[in-house]
Design a protein around this motif. Sequence first.
Motif, short mmCIF file in Angstrom:
data_model
loop_
_atom_site.label_atom_id
_atom_site.label_comp_id
_atom_site.label_asym_id
_atom_site.label_seq_id
_atom_site.Cartn_x
_atom_site.Cartn_y
_atom_site.Cartn_z
N LYS A 198 0.81 -1.23 0.00
CA LYS A 198 0.00 0.00 0.00
C LYS A 198 0.84 1.27 0.00
CE LYS A 198 -3.65 -2.39 2.51
NZ LYS A 198 -4.47 -2.42 3.70
N SER A 199 2.15 1.16 -0.22
CA SER A 199 3.00 2.35 -0.24
C SER A 199 3.25 2.82 -1.66
CB SER A 199 4.35 2.06 0.42
OG SER A 199 4.19 1.94 1.81
N HIS A 218 -3.60 4.32 -0.33
CA HIS A 218 -5.02 3.92 -0.38
C HIS A 218 -5.16 2.76 0.58
CE1 HIS A 218 -6.12 6.42 -3.86
NE2 HIS A 218 -4.92 6.16 -4.30
N GLU A 219 -6.24 2.79 1.37
CA GLU A 219 -6.38 1.80 2.46
C GLU A 219 -6.74 0.40 1.97
OE1 GLU A 219 -6.23 2.27 5.86
OE2 GLU A 219 -5.57 4.35 5.72
N LYS A 233 4.13 16.06 -9.73
CA LYS A 233 3.17 15.52 -8.77
C LYS A 233 2.86 14.07 -9.16
CE LYS A 233 0.96 19.90 -7.59
NZ LYS A 233 1.61 20.78 -8.58
N ILE A 234 2.21 13.36 -8.25
CA ILE A 234 1.90 11.95 -8.51
C ILE A 234 0.39 11.75 -8.42
CG2 ILE A 234 2.11 9.61 -7.58
CD1 ILE A 234 4.94 10.24 -6.84
N PHE A 235 -0.15 11.03 -9.39
CA PHE A 235 -1.58 10.73 -9.43
C PHE A 235 -1.73 9.24 -9.15
CE2 PHE A 235 -5.45 9.48 -11.66
CZ PHE A 235 -6.34 10.48 -11.29
N THR A 236 -2.58 8.87 -8.18
CA THR A 236 -2.73 7.45 -7.86
C THR A 236 -4.19 7.02 -7.99
OG1 THR A 236 -3.05 7.93 -5.51
CG2 THR A 236 -0.81 7.44 -6.22
N THR A 237 -4.38 5.75 -8.29
CA THR A 237 -5.73 5.16 -8.27
C THR A 237 -5.66 3.94 -7.36
OG1 THR A 237 -5.30 3.68 -10.12
CG2 THR A 237 -6.18 5.84 -10.66
N GLY A 238 -6.71 3.73 -6.58
CA GLY A 238 -6.70 2.58 -5.67
C GLY A 238 -8.07 2.39 -5.07
N ARG A 245 -13.60 2.69 -5.19
CA ARG A 245 -12.46 3.10 -5.99
C ARG A 245 -12.16 4.59 -5.77
NH1 ARG A 245 -13.18 0.17 -11.71
NH2 ARG A 245 -15.03 1.45 -11.91
N GLN A 246 -10.87 4.90 -5.65
CA GLN A 246 -10.46 6.27 -5.35
C GLN A 246 -9.42 6.77 -6.34
OE1 GLN A 246 -8.81 5.60 -1.43
NE2 GLN A 246 -10.55 6.59 -0.46
#
Length: 355
Positions: A198-199, A218-219, A233-238, A245-246
Motif C-alpha cells: 500500500k505504499s 489507499h487503504e 506531482k503523482i496521481f494514484t488510483t486505488g 475506488r479512489q
Amino acid sequence: MSLRKVVRQSKFRHVFGQPVKTEQCYDDIRVSRVTWDSTFCAVNPAFVAIIVEASGGGAFLVLPLNKTGRIDKSYPTVCGHTGPVLDIDWCPHNDHIIASGSEDCTVMVWQIPENGLKEPLTEPVVALEGHSKRVGIVSWHPTARNVLLSAGCDNVVLIWNVGTAEELYRLEGLHPDLIYSVSWSRDGSRFCTACKDKSVRVIDPRRGTVVAEKERAHEGARPMRAIFLADGKIFTTGFSRMSERQLALWDTENLEEPMGLQELDSSNGALLPFYDPDTNVVYVCGKGDSSIRYFEITEEPPYIHFLNTFTSKEPQRGMGWMPKRGLDVSKCEIARFYKLHERKCEPIIMTVPRK
C-alpha cells in the motif's frame, strides 16, 4: 465583493469520445486471459500490439495500424517466450522496437520489420535475464535511448542497457512485496512505484534510494497504480477500506496528506490511469468497466476536476493509448484509445469540438 465564478473555465469540458466504424476495428483477435493487471495492448504511430492467447508459450500480435478488419487466425505473431506474456511496451525513440516481459522470467526486445510481420518472429534482438520470478512490468526510459526498466514478482526493479544487454542498476530490498506499477518522471531522473504493501515510493535509480514514500496511500487491499505528472506531482488510483475506488493527487515534496482525493464507485476492476502532459487531462479506464472517465488536473483547489465520461456497451479487457505524435490534430483529436473486447480491438477517438 466579486461573484465567484460558478462554472470553471476549461478548454476540455466538452471533450467527447467516439468509437470508429466497424470496418476500422481489428476483429477476431483472441485477447489474452492472463489474470494480471496490465493494459494488454501497446500502440505507436506505426503499429498496434496486443497480447493474445497462445498454446505452449506466450505471444503477441503486431499489426500495422492500417490493417483493420478481420485478422486471419494464421496471422504471424511474436512468439519467442516460453510462458504467457504479461506486459509489452513500445520504444519511444524507435517505432520498430518493442519490449515484452513474461512469466518465463525474461525480458525480450524485438525488432519489427518495416511493413509488419510476414512470418512468426521467434528470435529477439536481445534477451535480458536477471529476474528470478515472472516479469510483470516493462517500461522504456522516456528520454535516454536503449534504457529499459523491468519489475518482477521477485520485488526487484532492474534497469538495463539494451544495447549491451547488461544490468545498469539492480534495485533490491526497496519493495517488501509485489510491485503493481512503475512510472518514470517526465525527464526520467526518478520513477514512482505502487506496491502491494500500500505504499507509493519515489525512487532515484542512480543512487538506488527511496527519495519519498507514502505509506497507506489507499487503504484498500486491491491493486493500486501511480503515475508521474509533468510537474512532478503523482496521481494514484486505488481502493478505500470499504472497497470503493479512489483517485488521489500527491505533492512529492509533502506526502502527508493528498492534495485531492475523490471516491468514484464500488466496482471491482483495477483502474488504469493514462496521462496527457500537454492538456493535463488524466483518463481513467477501469478493467471490466464499459466507461472511460476523464479529469483535468489544475493548479488551484480542488486540483482534480471531473470532466466527463465516455460510455459504451461492452466492457474493456485492456486499453492501449496512442502517443501524441500518432494523432490527427487537424481533426482536433487530443487522445486515442485502443479498447480490447473479448474478440476485437476498437479504436476510440477523443476530440475537442471547435466552432
